[in-house]
Design an enzyme around this catalytic site. Structure first.
Site, PDB file in Angstrom:
ATOM      1  N   SER A 194       0.799  -1.228   0.000  1.00 30.05           N
ATOM      2  CA  SER A 194       0.000   0.000   0.000  1.00 30.05           C
ATOM      3  C   SER A 194       0.827   1.271   0.000  1.00 30.05           C
ATOM      4  CB  SER A 194      -0.967  -0.025   1.187  1.00 30.05           C
ATOM      5  OG  SER A 194      -1.891  -1.079   1.043  1.00 30.05           O
ATOM      6  N   ASN A 242       5.499  -0.869   3.861  1.00 30.88           N
ATOM      7  CA  ASN A 242       4.499  -0.485   4.858  1.00 30.88           C
ATOM      8  C   ASN A 242       5.118  -0.378   6.242  1.00 30.88           C
ATOM      9  OD1 ASN A 242       2.384  -0.399   3.015  1.00 30.88           O
ATOM     10  ND2 ASN A 242       1.786  -2.521   3.372  1.00 30.88           N
ATOM     11  N   HIS A 295      -8.059  -9.795   1.539  1.00 27.44           N
ATOM     12  CA  HIS A 295      -7.144 -10.417   2.505  1.00 27.44           C
ATOM     13  C   HIS A 295      -7.829 -11.524   3.307  1.00 27.44           C
ATOM     14  CE1 HIS A 295      -3.496  -8.124   2.112  1.00 27.44           C
ATOM     15  NE2 HIS A 295      -4.087  -6.962   2.324  1.00 27.44           N
ATOM     16  N   HIS A 315      -0.912  -9.431  -1.270  1.00 25.11           N
ATOM     17  CA  HIS A 315      -0.225  -8.743  -2.360  1.00 25.11           C
ATOM     18  C   HIS A 315       1.211  -8.509  -1.908  1.00 25.11           C
ATOM     19  CE1 HIS A 315      -0.987  -5.187   0.169  1.00 25.11           C
ATOM     20  NE2 HIS A 315      -2.224  -5.630   0.256  1.00 25.11           N
TER      21      HIS A 315
END
Length: 420
Positions: free
Chosen positions: A73, A94, A200, A353
């Site tokens: 992200s 992240n 997720h 991911h």
């Protein structure tokens, strides 16, 4: 303390290639970032797509959007917001560790150190550039939107809430639209998380995921209805995602605790698709030796070996040893629970991911509609470093140096301006 400017100069080791594009006269811009929306979710059996199909016919879209690596992200939020590759903007994950300052960044942004301006001022996002140029930007459900970056804050900030569901986000999106149509904002940036969460916890082909795709489809219908009903909307809509999502088999765990001697490790962060390791002085060779070849689905890199095409290696925050997993696998280690929680280590997510950005399941989306964009136009795939220059162009923002190439995206515009 090292200044933000000095930190940026120290960290960025590669040249930024860019072309300046003459900004348009500027319309309003609604930038809608839908986390984790994979490029082929439109084609899932049983999902509602009337809004999306209407947008395809009324606007422009890419076959798919190629995310930056790692396909997580924050690295991709910042690439979309700055037009820079990860090794330029510096959000290398992240979770990050600044060895020079002994400072940690963690995605939940609970630690005070995560909000230290050195992280955030290394590259200027488009909404701060807009503010500096007198263009009013509002952020809705965007993490850390209350921060002043380079001494400037957005005109409006509705702070991120982790548990916001789609019905509440619909109201927030409507508020953002109204702020553009009633001329209280020029740019509205809205962040949507539930698609990623469903992917997720339930998987990219689950009933729960499809329900969230249906919500986004309904949002698109409402936006188009509102714009088409307005006598002079003058609003461009750009919808993107940061990355896709892949299925993960819960039995596919790589426990590097079985190979790694933690007494050799100074710091280890992240888990799942990547792990970042800083060995103690003199222990790098030993850590590498223990991990290299340990598992056929574990890929172990010294920093100098990280692939050039990832545009990731050349930053000071990238560790001496970097691990990544084959798609569908999940890396765990003794401190992984600090990142994901102990329960998740026994039952990893069923979707994830972060994998190679060349993988088909990591592909993201780009959709656009409005006075600047051609109708029923399908663009070849392009990298998400290209999105920034489009945001700037339609909103009338003078762009900063970036990694985009104007010819990659100008074909979807009705009147593309000439490069300088």
């Amino acid at each position: 303390m090292i200044s933000s400017k000095t930190m940026c100069n120290l960290r960025v080791l590669t040249l930024v290639f860019f072309s300046f594009v003459v900004p348009s006269t500027g319309s309003k811009l609604l930038f809608f970032l839908v986390d984790g929306f994979r490029w082929d979710y439109f084609d899932l059996p049983g999902v509602q797509t009337d809004g999306f199909r209407r947008l395809f016919e009324s606007g422009s879209r890419a076959e798919w959007l190629v995310p930056d690596f790692p396909t997580n992200s924050f690295p991709n939020y910042k690439t979309l917001e700055t037009g820079l590759h990860v090794e330029q903007h510096g959000f290398v994950g992240n979770y990050m560790w600044d060895e020079a300052q002994d400072r940690h960044f963690e995605l939940p942004l609970v630690r005070a150190s995560s909000l230290h301006l050195d992280w955030w001022e290394a590259a200027q996002p488009f909404y701060i550039t807009a503010q500096l140029q007198g263009i009013r930007a509002g952020l809705f459900n965007v993490r850390a939107c209350n921060l002043s970056i380079n001494g400037v804050a957005p005109s409006y900030c509705d702070e991120f809430l982790l548990d916001r569901k789609s019905p509440e986000l619909r109201i927030l999106l409507d508020t953002a639209m109204e702020s553009l149509l009633n001329d209280t904002l020029d740019v509205a940036y809205v962040y949507h998380m539930p698609v990623d969460t469903a992917g997720h916890y339930h998987g990219p082909n689950s009933r729960e995921l499809k329900a969230e795709v249906d919500h986004v489809n309904a949002f698109v219908t409402e936006i188009l209805d509102k714009l088409e009903a307005h006598p002079k909307p003058d609003v461009d809509l750009i919808i993107v995602s940061d990355h896709g999502m892949a299925s993960v088999d819960q039995t596919h765990k790589i426990n590097i605790s079985e190979a790694l001697d933690m007494t050799d490790v100074r710091t280890i962060i992240e888990a799942g698709t990547q792990v970042y390791i800083w060995p103690h002085q003199g222990k790098e060779d030993e850590v590498y030796r223990r991990l290299h070849g340990f598992h056929e689905h574990l890929h172990v890199y010294r920093k100098r070996e990280i692939l050039d095409r990832w545009h990731f290696r050349k930053h000071a925050l990238v560790p001496p040893i970097f691990l990544t997993a084959t798609k569908g696998w999940f890396i765990i280690h003794p401190r992984a629970g600090e990142v994901y929680g102990e329960q998740l280590l026994t039952s990893p997510w069923v979707g994830n991911h972060g994998f190679d950005n060349a993988d088909v399941d990591m592909r993201a989306i780009f959709l656009a509609f409005g006075p600047h964009f051609k109708k029923n136009y399908l663009s070849p795939p392009f990298k998400n470093t290209e999105v920034y220059q489009l945001l700037c162009h339609v909103a009338g923002i003078r762009p900063r140096p970036h990694n985009g190439t104007w010819s990659e995206v100008s074909g979807m515009l009705i009147n593309p301006h000439t490069e300088l």
